[in-house]
Design a protein around this motif. Structure first.
Motif, PDB file in Angstrom:
ATOM      1  N   GLN A  47       0.824  -1.211   0.000  1.00 42.88           N
ATOM      2  CA  GLN A  47       0.000   0.000   0.000  1.00 42.88           C
ATOM      3  C   GLN A  47       0.862   1.267   0.000  1.00 42.88           C
ATOM      4  OE1 GLN A  47      -2.561  -1.450   3.038  1.00 42.88           O
ATOM      5  NE2 GLN A  47      -4.373  -1.263   1.735  1.00 42.88           N
ATOM      6  N   GLN A  48       1.983   1.186   0.735  1.00 42.25           N
ATOM      7  CA  GLN A  48       2.894   2.350   0.734  1.00 42.25           C
ATOM      8  C   GLN A  48       3.433   2.596  -0.682  1.00 42.25           C
ATOM      9  OE1 GLN A  48       5.763   1.044   3.598  1.00 42.25           O
ATOM     10  NE2 GLN A  48       4.513   1.637   5.360  1.00 42.25           N
ATOM     11  N   LEU A  49       3.769   1.496  -1.372  1.00 40.96           N
ATOM     12  CA  LEU A  49       4.322   1.641  -2.719  1.00 40.96           C
ATOM     13  C   LEU A  49       3.251   2.156  -3.675  1.00 40.96           C
ATOM     14  CD1 LEU A  49       6.474  -1.619  -2.789  1.00 40.96           C
ATOM     15  CD2 LEU A  49       7.352   0.712  -2.830  1.00 40.96           C
ATOM     16  N   GLN A  50       2.036   1.608  -3.517  1.00 40.73           N
ATOM     17  CA  GLN A  50       0.960   2.042  -4.415  1.00 40.73           C
ATOM     18  C   GLN A  50       0.678   3.537  -4.258  1.00 40.73           C
ATOM     19  OE1 GLN A  50      -2.656  -0.105  -5.949  1.00 40.73           O
ATOM     20  NE2 GLN A  50      -3.598   1.052  -4.276  1.00 40.73           N
ATOM     21  N   ALA A  51       0.794   4.015  -3.019  1.00 39.34           N
ATOM     22  CA  ALA A  51       0.560   5.444  -2.779  1.00 39.34           C
ATOM     23  C   ALA A  51       1.560   6.295  -3.570  1.00 39.34           C
ATOM     24  CB  ALA A  51       0.663   5.741  -1.284  1.00 39.34           C
ATOM     25  N   LYS A  52       2.702   5.715  -3.913  1.00 34.90           N
ATOM     26  CA  LYS A  52       3.697   6.458  -4.705  1.00 34.90           C
ATOM     27  C   LYS A  52       3.579   6.159  -6.199  1.00 34.90           C
ATOM     28  CE  LYS A  52       7.196   6.415  -1.091  1.00 34.90           C
ATOM     29  NZ  LYS A  52       8.400   5.732  -0.671  1.00 34.90           N
ATOM     30  N   GLY A  53       2.511   5.424  -6.583  1.00 31.17           N
ATOM     31  CA  GLY A  53       2.303   5.143  -8.000  1.00 31.17           C
ATOM     32  C   GLY A  53       2.995   3.883  -8.493  1.00 31.17           C
ATOM     33  N   LEU A  54       3.511   3.071  -7.548  1.00 30.68           N
ATOM     34  CA  LEU A  54       4.206   1.840  -7.940  1.00 30.68           C
ATOM     35  C   LEU A  54       3.271   0.640  -7.797  1.00 30.68           C
ATOM     36  CD1 LEU A  54       7.154   2.858  -5.699  1.00 30.68           C
ATOM     37  CD2 LEU A  54       7.476   2.508  -8.121  1.00 30.68           C
ATOM     38  N   LYS A  55       3.350  -0.286  -8.735  1.00 30.49           N
ATOM     39  CA  LYS A  55       2.582  -1.528  -8.615  1.00 30.49           C
ATOM     40  C   LYS A  55       3.451  -2.559  -7.889  1.00 30.49           C
ATOM     41  CE  LYS A  55       0.142  -0.726 -12.889  1.00 30.49           C
ATOM     42  NZ  LYS A  55      -0.094  -1.158 -14.237  1.00 30.49           N
ATOM     43  N   VAL A  56       2.838  -3.676  -7.482  1.00 28.60           N
ATOM     44  CA  VAL A  56       3.640  -4.691  -6.778  1.00 28.60           C
ATOM     45  C   VAL A  56       3.359  -6.081  -7.327  1.00 28.60           C
ATOM     46  CG1 VAL A  56       3.721  -3.420  -4.601  1.00 28.60           C
ATOM     47  CG2 VAL A  56       1.891  -5.076  -4.982  1.00 28.60           C
ATOM     48  N   SER A  57       4.309  -6.963  -7.067  1.00 29.39           N
ATOM     49  CA  SER A  57       4.061  -8.392  -7.215  1.00 29.39           C
ATOM     50  C   SER A  57       4.543  -8.981  -5.910  1.00 29.39           C
ATOM     51  CB  SER A  57       4.878  -8.956  -8.384  1.00 29.39           C
ATOM     52  OG  SER A  57       4.511 -10.299  -8.624  1.00 29.39           O
ATOM     53  N   ALA A  81      -3.701 -14.608   0.245  1.00 28.81           N
ATOM     54  CA  ALA A  81      -3.110 -13.316  -0.154  1.00 28.81           C
ATOM     55  C   ALA A  81      -3.862 -12.670  -1.318  1.00 28.81           C
ATOM     56  CB  ALA A  81      -1.639 -13.513  -0.521  1.00 28.81           C
ATOM     57  N   ILE A  82      -4.236 -13.495  -2.313  1.00 25.98           N
ATOM     58  CA  ILE A  82      -4.798 -12.933  -3.555  1.00 25.98           C
ATOM     59  C   ILE A  82      -6.064 -12.102  -3.299  1.00 25.98           C
ATOM     60  CG2 ILE A  82      -5.897 -13.603  -5.749  1.00 25.98           C
ATOM     61  CD1 ILE A  82      -3.629 -15.801  -5.910  1.00 25.98           C
ATOM     62  N   PRO A  83      -7.092 -12.659  -2.592  1.00 25.59           N
ATOM     63  CA  PRO A  83      -8.268 -11.807  -2.364  1.00 25.59           C
ATOM     64  C   PRO A  83      -7.968 -10.596  -1.487  1.00 25.59           C
ATOM     65  CG  PRO A  83      -8.508 -13.966  -1.293  1.00 25.59           C
ATOM     66  CD  PRO A  83      -7.274 -14.034  -2.128  1.00 25.59           C
ATOM     67  N   GLN A  84      -7.005 -10.731  -0.589  1.00 27.35           N
ATOM     68  CA  GLN A  84      -6.692  -9.572   0.275  1.00 27.35           C
ATOM     69  C   GLN A  84      -6.036  -8.442  -0.524  1.00 27.35           C
ATOM     70  OE1 GLN A  84      -5.348  -9.959   4.285  1.00 27.35           O
ATOM     71  NE2 GLN A  84      -5.891 -12.115   4.387  1.00 27.35           N
ATOM     72  N   LEU A  85      -5.211  -8.826  -1.500  1.00 24.39           N
ATOM     73  CA  LEU A  85      -4.620  -7.797  -2.368  1.00 24.39           C
ATOM     74  C   LEU A  85      -5.723  -7.086  -3.146  1.00 24.39           C
ATOM     75  CD1 LEU A  85      -1.582  -9.739  -3.915  1.00 24.39           C
ATOM     76  CD2 LEU A  85      -1.414  -7.555  -2.721  1.00 24.39           C
ATOM     77  N   ALA A  86      -6.663  -7.908  -3.678  1.00 29.31           N
ATOM     78  CA  ALA A  86      -7.750  -7.334  -4.471  1.00 29.31           C
ATOM     79  C   ALA A  86      -8.625  -6.435  -3.598  1.00 29.31           C
ATOM     80  CB  ALA A  86      -8.568  -8.459  -5.114  1.00 29.31           C
ATOM     81  N   GLU A  87      -8.954  -6.915  -2.388  1.00 27.26           N
ATOM     82  CA  GLU A  87      -9.823  -6.121  -1.497  1.00 27.26           C
ATOM     83  C   GLU A  87      -9.155  -4.812  -1.094  1.00 27.26           C
ATOM     84  OE1 GLU A  87     -10.835  -8.817   1.683  1.00 27.26           O
ATOM     85  OE2 GLU A  87     -11.818 -10.120   0.200  1.00 27.26           O
ATOM     86  N   ALA A  88      -7.833  -4.850  -1.003  1.00 27.00           N
ATOM     87  CA  ALA A  88      -7.109  -3.621  -0.620  1.00 27.00           C
ATOM     88  C   ALA A  88      -6.995  -2.661  -1.805  1.00 27.00           C
ATOM     89  CB  ALA A  88      -5.724  -3.979  -0.092  1.00 27.00           C
ATOM     90  N   GLY A  89      -7.578  -3.052  -2.937  1.00 32.13           N
ATOM     91  CA  GLY A  89      -7.561  -2.155  -4.104  1.00 32.13           C
ATOM     92  C   GLY A  89      -6.219  -2.134  -4.808  1.00 32.13           C
ATOM     93  N   LEU A  90      -5.417  -3.171  -4.581  1.00 33.69           N
ATOM     94  CA  LEU A  90      -4.098  -3.213  -5.223  1.00 33.69           C
ATOM     95  C   LEU A  90      -4.190  -3.954  -6.547  1.00 33.69           C
ATOM     96  CD1 LEU A  90      -2.345  -4.124  -1.906  1.00 33.69           C
ATOM     97  CD2 LEU A  90      -1.709  -2.133  -3.270  1.00 33.69           C
ATOM     98  N   ASP A  91      -3.368  -3.576  -7.494  1.00 36.02           N
ATOM     99  CA  ASP A  91      -3.256  -4.314  -8.744  1.00 36.02           C
ATOM    100  C   ASP A  91      -2.706  -5.700  -8.348  1.00 36.02           C
ATOM    101  OD1 ASP A  91      -2.650  -3.898 -11.916  1.00 36.02           O
ATOM    102  OD2 ASP A  91      -1.180  -5.179 -10.968  1.00 36.02           O
TER     103      ASP A  91
END
Ligand SMILES: Cc1cc2nc3c(=O)[nH]c(=O)nc-3n(C[C@H](O)[C@H](O)[C@H](O)COP(=O)(O)OP(=O)(O)OC[C@H]3O[C@@H](n4cnc5c(N)ncnc54)[C@H](O)[C@@H]3O)c2cc1C
Length: 303
Positions: A47-57, A81-91
């Protein structure tokens, strides 16, 4: 490449491994490369990375699993992990290692485990990337990938530029519209199958990168090598390839300045975020690929 082999061999010695994993001495250095030991740690970092415009794997660390119980626990971790990433609005993207899913136990068993993860990812619009391990696994990894990719286009694979075979593998993957992550390669491989010189690996990387940028499907250029990245940018500009057609990828904790700079220039950047208790082999590969890391590590040890 020679020094990398020595570092990896020394790091695998049981007393060295004990020294590094059991004390608090090296924690700070490990934290530089690993998000933490739990899924919550990985999600927080993502989430910290996404806030800076970065995607994650995100990658649940582990490899060389030899019993079904552990492999099953790994599958369950990814299914959590997969649904939690999706629920958190992460790519939603995860990276997996096939030896962690039971490739050393049985190929068909590993394939079924991978399929569970890929299916779950497909349900939430997510993507699964199969990491590439040492050369003993290259062909089996590509076989498993090929067996699933037709039904699961949300599955991608990694190609290592240092292997002589990679030109042919890349052409085959281009033909089946597979998404390839291109990296230089992190394992100690003999000169009979891999370029021994850094300059040769870099030349191979540039060659494969151009093939993927021209004809590949959503290629991921995984490197921190600034001169290669400059060449990639010059190449896409001169061939009018839009930034949405490919992405850069880097490892958590390495060249954060460059990661953010590329995002500010309008490029897609994905950060590989590893987490979990089994961080040791991943950590030693990061030490081995850069002499400065090793010196830092030795200074720590002497103190
Ligand atoms: C997203 C991602 C996924 C990967 N997946 C795989 C995989 O599936 N299989 C595999 O074999 N390898 C994988 N790798 C690792 C890769 O093969 C290389 O070992 C690693 O990326 C270092 O190579 P480089 O391209 O950054 O170039 P290098 O020439 O090694 O490094 C270029 C510059 O990057 C910086 N740098 C590189 N490594 C480090 C480090 N450890 N610590 C600090 N600075 C560093 C330094 O500034 C260095 O000068 C992956 C790498 C990335 C980025």
């Amino acid at each position: 490449m020679f020094s990398r082999a020595i570092v990896l061999k020394v790091a695998a010695l049981p007393p060295v491994r004990r020294l590094i994993t059991q004390g608090r001495l090296f924690r700070k250095l490990v934290d530089r490369f690993v998000a933490g030991e739990t899924l919550q740690d990985a999600l927080r970092v993502a989430q910290q990375l996404q806030a800076k415009g970065l995607k994650v794997s995100i990658d649940y660390l582990g490899e060389s699993v030899r019993d079904r119980q552990t492999a099953q626990a790994v599958v369950e971790e990814y299914l959590r992990a997969i649904p939690q990433l999706a629920e958190a609005g992460l790519d939603t993207q995860v990276s997996v290692k096939l030896t962690q899913l039971g490739l050393d136990i049985e190929q068909e068993y590993c394939l079924r485990n991978l399929e569970c993860i890929v299916r779950r990812a497909q349900e939430v619009g997510g993507f699964v990337r199969i990491d590439m391990e040492g050369s003993a696994y290259t062909q089996r990894t590509l076989d498993i990938f090929a067996a699933l990719h037709e039904r699961y286009p949300n599955l991608g694979v990694v190609i290592q530029a240092y292997l002589y075979r990679s030109d042919e593998d890349v052409e085959r993957l281009i033909r089946c519209r597979a998404s390839v992550r291109l990296c230089k390669g992190a394992y100690a491989e003999p000169a009979s199958i891999a370029y021994p010189k850094r300059s040769q690996v870099n030349a191979a990387y540039r060659r494969l990168m151009q093939r993927l940028l021209l004809d590949g499907y959503a290629p991921a250029l995984a490197t921190h090598d600034e001169s290669i990245i400059r060449d990639a940018i010059a190449f896409v500009r001169s061939h009018q390839i839009p930034p949405q057609r490919f992405e850069f990828e880097m490892l958590y904790g390495i060249r954060r300045d460059l990661q953010e700079r590329l995002v500010s220039q309008g490029y897609q950047m994905r950060v590989y975020v590893p987490y979990g208790e089994a961080w040791y082999p991943y950590f030693t590969r990061r030490l081995a690929e850069r002499p400065a890391n090793l010196l830092f590590f030795l200074r720590h040890l002497l103190r």
